[in-house]
Design a protein around this motif. Sequence first.
Motif, PDB file in Angstrom:
ATOM      1  N   ARG A 101       8.188 -25.484 -35.893  1.00 29.11           N
ATOM      2  CA  ARG A 101       6.892 -24.852 -35.647  1.00 29.11           C
ATOM      3  C   ARG A 101       6.668 -24.567 -34.159  1.00 29.11           C
ATOM      4  NH1 ARG A 101       2.575 -28.294 -39.104  1.00 29.11           N
ATOM      5  NH2 ARG A 101       1.341 -26.410 -38.740  1.00 29.11           N
ATOM      6  N   ILE A 102       7.668 -24.856 -33.348  1.00 30.06           N
ATOM      7  CA  ILE A 102       7.609 -24.598 -31.907  1.00 30.06           C
ATOM      8  C   ILE A 102       8.392 -23.340 -31.586  1.00 30.06           C
ATOM      9  CG2 ILE A 102       8.347 -25.443 -29.645  1.00 30.06           C
ATOM     10  CD1 ILE A 102       5.996 -26.986 -30.685  1.00 30.06           C
ATOM     11  N   GLU A 103       7.794 -22.439 -30.819  1.00 30.52           N
ATOM     12  CA  GLU A 103       8.503 -21.222 -30.392  1.00 30.52           C
ATOM     13  C   GLU A 103       9.365 -21.578 -29.183  1.00 30.52           C
ATOM     14  OE1 GLU A 103       5.581 -18.154 -29.846  1.00 30.52           O
ATOM     15  OE2 GLU A 103       4.773 -18.399 -31.868  1.00 30.52           O
ATOM     16  N   ALA A 104      10.543 -22.123 -29.460  1.00 31.31           N
ATOM     17  CA  ALA A 104      11.397 -22.706 -28.428  1.00 31.31           C
ATOM     18  C   ALA A 104      11.824 -21.695 -27.363  1.00 31.31           C
ATOM     19  CB  ALA A 104      12.635 -23.332 -29.073  1.00 31.31           C
ATOM     20  N   ALA A 105      11.925 -20.439 -27.727  1.00 36.00           N
ATOM     21  CA  ALA A 105      12.371 -19.419 -26.772  1.00 36.00           C
ATOM     22  C   ALA A 105      11.388 -19.237 -25.619  1.00 36.00           C
ATOM     23  CB  ALA A 105      12.580 -18.088 -27.493  1.00 36.00           C
ATOM     24  N   ARG A 106      10.183 -19.746 -25.769  1.00 33.23           N
ATOM     25  CA  ARG A 106       9.185 -19.611 -24.699  1.00 33.23           C
ATOM     26  C   ARG A 106       9.341 -20.686 -23.618  1.00 33.23           C
ATOM     27  NH1 ARG A 106       5.759 -15.719 -25.978  1.00 33.23           N
ATOM     28  NH2 ARG A 106       5.157 -15.297 -28.155  1.00 33.23           N
ATOM     29  N   PHE A 107      10.197 -21.695 -23.848  1.00 33.54           N
ATOM     30  CA  PHE A 107      10.343 -22.812 -22.920  1.00 33.54           C
ATOM     31  C   PHE A 107      11.588 -22.670 -22.040  1.00 33.54           C
ATOM     32  CE2 PHE A 107       7.761 -24.386 -26.339  1.00 33.54           C
ATOM     33  CZ  PHE A 107       6.923 -25.360 -25.790  1.00 33.54           C
ATOM     34  N   ILE A 108      11.504 -23.195 -20.807  1.00 37.90           N
ATOM     35  CA  ILE A 108      12.700 -23.329 -19.978  1.00 37.90           C
ATOM     36  C   ILE A 108      13.641 -24.290 -20.703  1.00 37.90           C
ATOM     37  CG2 ILE A 108      13.593 -24.186 -17.783  1.00 37.90           C
ATOM     38  CD1 ILE A 108      10.839 -23.445 -16.550  1.00 37.90           C
ATOM     39  N   PRO A 109      14.822 -23.855 -21.097  1.00 34.43           N
ATOM     40  CA  PRO A 109      15.686 -24.676 -21.955  1.00 34.43           C
ATOM     41  C   PRO A 109      15.974 -26.070 -21.399  1.00 34.43           C
ATOM     42  CG  PRO A 109      16.500 -22.422 -21.887  1.00 34.43           C
ATOM     43  CD  PRO A 109      15.411 -22.512 -20.850  1.00 34.43           C
ATOM     44  N   SER A 110      16.286 -26.167 -20.110  1.00 31.29           N
ATOM     45  CA  SER A 110      16.641 -27.468 -19.543  1.00 31.29           C
ATOM     46  C   SER A 110      15.475 -28.440 -19.592  1.00 31.29           C
ATOM     47  CB  SER A 110      17.122 -27.305 -18.097  1.00 31.29           C
ATOM     48  OG  SER A 110      16.101 -26.725 -17.286  1.00 31.29           O
ATOM     49  N   MET A 111      14.263 -27.925 -19.390  1.00 31.37           N
ATOM     50  CA  MET A 111      13.087 -28.788 -19.398  1.00 31.37           C
ATOM     51  C   MET A 111      12.754 -29.223 -20.830  1.00 31.37           C
ATOM     52  SD  MET A 111       9.582 -28.253 -17.221  1.00 31.37           S
ATOM     53  CE  MET A 111      10.577 -28.106 -15.734  1.00 31.37           C
ATOM     54  N   LEU A 112      12.909 -28.316 -21.775  1.00 31.84           N
ATOM     55  CA  LEU A 112      12.682 -28.656 -23.182  1.00 31.84           C
ATOM     56  C   LEU A 112      13.677 -29.720 -23.626  1.00 31.84           C
ATOM     57  CD1 LEU A 112      11.197 -28.127 -25.860  1.00 31.84           C
ATOM     58  CD2 LEU A 112      12.836 -26.279 -26.303  1.00 31.84           C
ATOM     59  N   ASP A 113      14.937 -29.558 -23.245  1.00 32.77           N
ATOM     60  CA  ASP A 113      15.967 -30.527 -23.628  1.00 32.77           C
ATOM     61  C   ASP A 113      15.701 -31.889 -22.993  1.00 32.77           C
ATOM     62  OD1 ASP A 113      17.244 -28.611 -25.139  1.00 32.77           O
ATOM     63  OD2 ASP A 113      18.750 -28.134 -23.615  1.00 32.77           O
ATOM     64  N   ALA A 114      15.257 -31.889 -21.734  1.00 32.11           N
ATOM     65  CA  ALA A 114      15.003 -33.152 -21.033  1.00 32.11           C
ATOM     66  C   ALA A 114      13.874 -33.937 -21.694  1.00 32.11           C
ATOM     67  CB  ALA A 114      14.669 -32.877 -19.570  1.00 32.11           C
ATOM     68  N   VAL A 115      12.803 -33.245 -22.073  1.00 27.03           N
ATOM     69  CA  VAL A 115      11.676 -33.935 -22.694  1.00 27.03           C
ATOM     70  C   VAL A 115      12.038 -34.400 -24.103  1.00 27.03           C
ATOM     71  CG1 VAL A 115       9.303 -33.653 -23.522  1.00 27.03           C
ATOM     72  CG2 VAL A 115       9.947 -32.811 -21.266  1.00 27.03           C
ATOM     73  N   LYS A 116      12.814 -33.604 -24.818  1.00 27.40           N
ATOM     74  CA  LYS A 116      13.310 -34.055 -26.120  1.00 27.40           C
ATOM     75  C   LYS A 116      14.048 -35.378 -25.972  1.00 27.40           C
ATOM     76  CE  LYS A 116      14.199 -29.751 -28.720  1.00 27.40           C
ATOM     77  NZ  LYS A 116      15.286 -28.940 -29.316  1.00 27.40           N
ATOM     78  N   LYS A 117      14.918 -35.461 -24.986  1.00 27.67           N
ATOM     79  CA  LYS A 117      15.729 -36.655 -24.754  1.00 27.67           C
ATOM     80  C   LYS A 117      14.871 -37.833 -24.313  1.00 27.67           C
ATOM     81  CE  LYS A 117      19.520 -38.386 -21.860  1.00 27.67           C
ATOM     82  NZ  LYS A 117      20.500 -38.024 -20.791  1.00 27.67           N
ATOM     83  N   ASN A 118      13.948 -37.591 -23.389  1.00 24.29           N
ATOM     84  CA  ASN A 118      13.162 -38.679 -22.805  1.00 24.29           C
ATOM     85  C   ASN A 118      12.072 -39.212 -23.724  1.00 24.29           C
ATOM     86  OD1 ASN A 118      14.620 -38.813 -20.421  1.00 24.29           O
ATOM     87  ND2 ASN A 118      13.322 -37.324 -19.382  1.00 24.29           N
ATOM     88  N   THR A 119      11.772 -38.483 -24.808  1.00 23.75           N
ATOM     89  CA  THR A 119      10.754 -38.960 -25.760  1.00 23.75           C
ATOM     90  C   THR A 119      11.381 -39.299 -27.113  1.00 23.75           C
ATOM     91  OG1 THR A 119      10.180 -36.714 -26.527  1.00 23.75           O
ATOM     92  CG2 THR A 119       8.983 -37.579 -24.610  1.00 23.75           C
ATOM     93  N   LEU A 120      12.675 -39.518 -27.097  1.00 22.30           N
ATOM     94  CA  LEU A 120      13.414 -39.805 -28.332  1.00 22.30           C
ATOM     95  C   LEU A 120      13.209 -41.257 -28.754  1.00 22.30           C
ATOM     96  CD1 LEU A 120      15.475 -38.214 -30.156  1.00 22.30           C
ATOM     97  CD2 LEU A 120      17.273 -39.412 -28.893  1.00 22.30           C
ATOM     98  N   VAL A 121      12.774 -41.449 -29.986  1.00 24.05           N
ATOM     99  CA  VAL A 121      12.599 -42.781 -30.565  1.00 24.05           C
ATOM    100  C   VAL A 121      13.144 -42.756 -31.989  1.00 24.05           C
ATOM    101  CG1 VAL A 121      10.962 -44.577 -31.244  1.00 24.05           C
ATOM    102  CG2 VAL A 121      10.542 -43.239 -29.169  1.00 24.05           C
TER     103      VAL A 121
END
Length: 355
Positions: A101-121
């Motif tokens: 449900r997130i329009e991923a193409a609107r995000f800076i890829p590296s920043m999106l990937d970093a937050v995905k990783k840092n909020t992983l539980v």
Amino acid sequence: MTKKMLLLLSMITVLLPCLGHAAPKEFRLLTWKGYAPAELVEKFEKETGYKVQVTYSNNEEMIAKLRATRGGGFDLAQPSQDRISSVQESFGLYQPIDFGRIEAARFIPSMLDAVKKNTLVKGKSYAVPFCWGTDGLIVNRKFAPEAKGFADLLDARYAGRASYRLKRPTLIAQAFGMGVNPFALYADEAAYQKMLDQVEGKLIAAKGVVKNYWTNGDALLESMRSGEVHIAQAWDNGGFKLHAENPDIDFVAPTTGALGWIDTFAIPAKADNADAAYKWINFMMRPENAAVFTNAEDTPTAAVGVGERLKPAFRADFERCYPQQVIDNIKWYPPVPAKLEAMEGKVLDRVKAAQ
């Protein structure tokens, strides 16, 4: 026509106006001041029909509010990315992000990937990035021409003219000012406590230097404008705003590196209106909307395609304060373990209480 049919028709006649003017569904946003500009709130309401209710907060208050309701009361929150995983592990305050449900193409890829990783539980991510910036120094060069590091906030040369918050970024900053990387100690509680003890001693010894422990960003900026404060630990956008008014005042990235933060979008576990939350996220990351936010708050977002829409003054601020070597030296906050926050809280309480 029977009496029963007449009664039914009369009831429909009464109810139709109410049905035609149903109250708009509410979208409750828990966020930082400035993160929901009135212009964008109004635009979102017109586009979606939702009524936006904004509650301003900060990291500590967001956690407290959501703990009190066990993840209820709000449809979307905006904590910093380093304050999510430990909170989620301990209290389960958020729900996993549905990236479909997130329009991923609107995000800076590296920043999106970093937050995905840092909020992983437990294999699931709990946030996506919104905006970023750094914590460093705001300096009035007329009065503090040599200030260049976090340690200068405790220097007797600036007695009665320094200001900072009694929050964890100050502890982190002073550790770096001592030549210690606190992030490298996260996995060693004993070593981290030893570092905190040293920082605590320095902050208490330097209480005579500090003018005040600021709690309100607008009040801090006013104290810099008036000349009451000459050096402060604060966010970069405050320095940009003051520089536009007085060229003597500017944001300075400390020699040890500015502290980099990323604020996010995270959906509380008991959100009543997750649909609106996803719509708001995608709405705010549209380039034209992200640019409205950045131009108003002097804070860059994680949205792509925004550059050409930014005001020249912000581009100039960024180029002046963030040459490549400064960007390369940013110390980005990693996820903070919950136990360390409790240790830090005790230190801050003792510093505040010290005479």
